[in-house]
Write an enzyme that holds these catalytic residues in place. Sequence first.
Site, PDB file in Angstrom:
ATOM      1  CB  THR A 104      -0.863   0.035   1.257  1.00 12.70           C
ATOM      2  OG1 THR A 104      -0.059  -0.293   2.361  1.00 12.70           O
ATOM      3  CG2 THR A 104      -1.985  -0.938   1.178  1.00 12.70           C
ATOM      4  CD  GLU A 161      -3.155  12.759   1.037  1.00 16.05           C
ATOM      5  OE1 GLU A 161      -1.996  12.827   0.595  1.00 16.05           O
ATOM      6  OE2 GLU A 161      -4.153  12.617   0.310  1.00 16.05           O
ATOM      7  CG  ASN A 174      -5.463  14.012  -2.435  1.00 17.55           C
ATOM      8  OD1 ASN A 174      -4.497  13.401  -2.844  1.00 17.55           O
ATOM      9  ND2 ASN A 174      -5.969  13.823  -1.221  1.00 17.55           N
TER      10      ASN A 174
END
EC number: 2.3.1.35
Length: 456
Positions: free
Chosen positions: A224, A311, A451
């Site tokens: 991951t 995040e 993002n």
Amino acid sequence: MATFARMVKGQVRYYSAPLDMAIPASKQKYIPASGTYPKGFSVSGTHVGVKASNTRFPDLALISSETPCSAAAVFTTNKFQAAPVQASKNTLKATQGEGIRSVVINSGCANAVTGKGGLEDAVSMGAKVDECNGLAQPSTLVMSTGVIGQRLPISKILDKIPTAHSTLSSTHDSWLTTARAICTTDTFPKLLSQTFTLPSSPNRTYRLAGMTKGAGMIHPNMATLLGVLCTDAPIASSALQPLLKHAVSRSFNSISVDGDTSTNDTIAILANGAAGGAPITSTSSADYTAMQNVLTSFAQSLSQLVVRDGEGATKFVTVRVQNSPDYESARLIASTIARSPLVKTALYGKDANWGRILCAIGYTQGVAEGTVVPERTSVSFKPVDGSAELKLLVNGEPEQVDEDRAAVILQEEDLEIVVDLGGGEKGEKGLGGEEAIYWFCDFSHEYVTINGDYRT
């Protein structure tokens, strides 16, 4: 945008690896003040300036052993495998996992989807480290993390590798600096270490250390993110690969931040045997079983730090699916719940909307027939304070939910969701007692902002 970091409602997200991170107060507790590191390993974190905006922070990590190591790794299943993934796979295949000495990692550029030139760059990074080690044969694994589709400033990196090699150290500060050097949007470096013993040498102390990075593009489909584990226990590569595979399946393969699987995901382990003792060679030995338990537990703790740094995340959520006829079905259900945007946003909004959890259970693909039966499915919230579970659904029937208590539970940073596929105690109604656990975080407004600005 020329600034190096972006502040998002109190969360500083760096786009390369800062040494003096402004670590949020809530994350300070995850930074180790000291460590017990494996014998024979040394590390360094060096500034290269992989990204032009990074003028002083370390972004090149080097982990090296004084003696040859057994090595194993698990890699992303993304079809667009990055150049360093390809290079490391080739090295492990050529060496059969023996004689590995180092791992070199850059942050700031993923070196993914960069064609033949990108692969040549990755190979040259490993070769430069081998040269510094005085070796002619490939013995270095390579990892990269950062923006996809951009070539590395390879000349700058190759010029700095000798500096990284000359500053190798085994101090705690060096390990912490190295963990910082692999960070991208992480808000804190992720480093753990521990000691352990093995049945064949109960009076001998072994050490295990690991660092990882990741905060976004996290959802396993074999690995991951990036991670390196080091131990001074003697383990043959033939035993090391299944040990790592088992540990990853129940740790790094059981976390999710946003449901995306990166092109660069790699978890590697190096074992140099510097602490002595009988080598672990058989997968049926008592030492192997003990090592499997140690490594799996350690990998779980390390991988959970990634979720805690998700995040924009405000919650750390454990989903436990129990009373399943087989482990894989339980894992698939837990995974589906963990990556559901509706579940994640409900948790962020502190909304006890158990219907979204039930919906995710119901549309899970690939589970064994008869695993999910509405009339025997139960769902509850388990508080972290040890008080009784808040039952939401029992044997397919909705409970009268105490909304005030639900609000108190959802106010906490940590939360556990329990899904019982048998509607009662393990083993009832002909089901087995298989259980799978996943760890994930919520979705917030900050995730979108972080993002949306990633390349700026």
